[in-house]
Structure formats: C-alpha cells, structure tokens
Write a protein that holds these residues in place. Structure first.
Motif, PDB file in Angstrom:
ATOM      1  N   LYS A  20      -0.460   7.267   8.505  1.00 36.84           N
ATOM      2  CA  LYS A  20      -1.143   5.979   8.552  1.00 36.84           C
ATOM      3  C   LYS A  20      -1.148   5.515  10.009  1.00 36.84           C
TER       4      LYS A  20
ATOM      5  N   LEU B 148       1.476  12.828   5.187  1.00 38.53           N
ATOM      6  CA  LEU B 148       0.533  11.704   5.213  1.00 38.53           C
ATOM      7  C   LEU B 148       0.719  10.905   6.499  1.00 38.53           C
TER       8      LEU B 148
ATOM      9  N   VAL C  76       1.204   4.330  -2.702  1.00 40.70           N
ATOM     10  CA  VAL C  76       1.128   5.744  -2.311  1.00 40.70           C
ATOM     11  C   VAL C  76       2.334   6.517  -2.878  1.00 40.70           C
TER      12      VAL C  76
ATOM     13  N   LYS D  56       0.830  -1.210   0.000  1.00 40.25           N
ATOM     14  CA  LYS D  56       0.000   0.000   0.000  1.00 40.25           C
ATOM     15  C   LYS D  56       0.861   1.256   0.000  1.00 40.25           C
TER      16      LYS D  56
ATOM     17  N   LEU E  15      -4.704   7.053  -2.782  1.00 42.91           N
ATOM     18  CA  LEU E  15      -3.837   7.335  -1.631  1.00 42.91           C
ATOM     19  C   LEU E  15      -4.634   7.882  -0.454  1.00 42.91           C
ATOM     20  N   ARG E  16      -5.694   8.636  -0.731  1.00 43.29           N
ATOM     21  CA  ARG E  16      -6.545   9.117   0.366  1.00 43.29           C
ATOM     22  C   ARG E  16      -7.247   7.954   1.047  1.00 43.29           C
TER      23      ARG E  16
ATOM     24  N   GLU F  89       1.937   6.968  -6.675  1.00 43.03           N
ATOM     25  CA  GLU F  89       0.962   7.993  -7.063  1.00 43.03           C
ATOM     26  C   GLU F  89       1.516   9.405  -6.850  1.00 43.03           C
ATOM     27  N   ILE F  90       2.046   9.651  -5.651  1.00 40.69           N
ATOM     28  CA  ILE F  90       2.502  11.013  -5.321  1.00 40.69           C
ATOM     29  C   ILE F  90       3.697  11.406  -6.184  1.00 40.69           C
TER      30      ILE F  90
ATOM     31  N   ALA G  81      -1.149   0.247  -9.287  1.00 42.74           N
ATOM     32  CA  ALA G  81      -1.346   1.682  -9.022  1.00 42.74           C
ATOM     33  C   ALA G  81      -2.245   2.253 -10.122  1.00 42.74           C
TER      34      ALA G  81
END
Lengths: 146, 111
Positions: free
Chosen positions: A137, A135, A45, A41, A115-116, A48-49, B54
């Motif tokens: 978690k 961020l 993240v 996960k 990611l949210r 994506e970022i 992703a």
C-alpha cells in the motif's frame, strides 16, 4: 534514507485467530499516525486473505501456521502472508461481474476484488511448500513515520 | 457485532453495531433470517455503528436482499460510513441495494 519498522505474528488455521491479527495491527497503527486512517481497510484485507486460507488451503485436519509480516517504510506499507496450504494463487480468480442484477449476483471472487482495490500491488509466489502473498500500500508522499 | 431489532409498523429496523466480517457474518445471517421468518417483508439495516464490512458481510446482505426481492418485499441500508460505502461501490452493491442517508429517510422510502 529509509527507516523501517516491522512486526510479525503467527496464527494457527482457526478463523477465530484472525481477530488477533487485526488487534496487533491496530496497536501497531495506533503508534504510527500515517496508518490511522488505513486501519479499517487493512482489517478488511486481513479478513479476506486469512479467511480464504483457513477455509480452503488445507486438505487435512491438522494445525497449520500462518505467518503475517508487516513492514512500514517511509512511503509504503508492506504485508506478507505465508501459509503451507495447497498451491493456490488467489489472483488467478476471475474478477466478479459487478454489473449483474441482484438475482444473478453471487459472492465468488468479491473478497479478492476488494483487496486488490484497496492495495496498490498484490503478488503471489509458490516457494517450496509455501504460498506467499505480498501486498503493498503506497502511503501519501508527505506523511512521515512518527 | 451487536444486533438490535425493532418493528416500526411493518418494517424491521435493525441496528448493527460492530464490524461486519468473518466473525460476525454467520450469527448476523442467523439473526436476520430469524426476524424475516417471524414475519415482515420490509427491512432496514442501520449501518451507522458499523466501521467496516468484508465480503463475508456482503454475502449476508445479498442473501437477505435476494430473499426479500423474491418474496416481493423491500430492503434498505442506511447510515453507511465512507469505508462501507467504498466497499459497496467497488463491488457494485450500491447498484443492487437501496442506500439511504439515515433511518428517517429509509423509513419514508419503505413506508
């Protein structure tokens, strides 16, 4: 009493560099049991970022640095991503309509949505010339830092 | 990501191995497009060796799915793990794609 372990990595604005961040995180996660199941996960993240920043944040062809900070506390994992790209708050993006039929679906906004969903808190700030994304978690309360 | 394709009658069975992310999405898209250009309107992607996907990977799935839908073909995914399943669910892709437990069931459904 909170103990904290951290690591930082700086990469340049090249998509191939994302792999370095994932590998560093995997090494870090391997020595902390509490992170083991989170690995995929967090890799998503980062994907994506960082791909978003590298693809859209720069208006020139120069080399830029992106800083990634990771901190593991007893009950949470913190990520901080800092870049010197154009001001951009990814959280302003309209969430995608995930209920549309296949021919109407587009890919816009899905990365931020993912990611949210994976993280418990995401916040953005512009400080000076930098975009800073924080961020959080939350980890299971019974787990311990090994 | 490694991509191994084989044809079972008129169905492309494509085994993926590795993460479906920003690094693998473009080469994967090129390869899948190549297979469809070669001929065939049915495709199964076997995800049993894919740890995670992703949004860059979702883009490729959407592209292939839309093409096959337009052409009157069939498209299915099989063997997704929990992480991939979660991503498909939170993005609504589980509603627009056909998911099967394993290759056998996918082939039965697309036959």
């Amino acid at each position: 009493m909170d103990s904290m372990v951290t690591f930082d990595i700086v990469i340049s604005n090249d998509l191939a560099e994302i792999q370095k961040v994932k590998e560093s995180f995997n090494q870090f996660a391997a020595s902390h049991d509490v992170l083991r199941t989170l690995g995929p996960k967090i890799a998503i993240v980062f994907d994506e970022i960082l791909s978003n920043i590298i693809s859209y944040a720069y208006r020139d062809e120069k080399r830029h640095e992106i800083e990634i900070g990771v901190a593991l506390l007893v009950d949470r994992l913190l990520l901080k991503i800092t870049d010197d790209g154009i001001p951009f708050n990814p959280l302003d993006r309209k969430p995608p309509d995930t209920g549309l039929p296949i021919d109407k679906r587009t890919i816009g906004g899905l990365g931020i949505h993912i990611l949210r969903s994976f993280m418990d808190e995401v916040s953005y700030q512009r400080r000076g010339e930098n975009n800073i994304l924080d961020l959080v978690k939350i980890l299971e309360p019974t787990t311990e830092i090994s | 990501m490694e991509i191994n394709a084989a044809k079972d009658n008129d169905i492309w069975i494509v085994g993926l191995e590795g993460n479906f992310d920003i690094a693998s999405a473009n080469p994967a898209e090129a390869r899948l497009t190549e297979l469809l250009d070669e001929g065939g309107l049915k495709m199964v992607l076997d995800f049993s060796q894919v740890p995670y996907i992703a949004s860059s990977g979702l883009r490729v799935l959407l592209k292939v799915a839309q093409r096959l839908k337009n052409d009157g073909g069939m498209f299915g995914l099989c063997g997704v793990n929990n992480t991939v399943g979660e991503v498909l669910e939170m993005t609504g892709f589980d509603k627009i794609l056909s998911l099967y437990e394993d290759q056998g069931r996918a082939l039965e459904a697309l036959a």
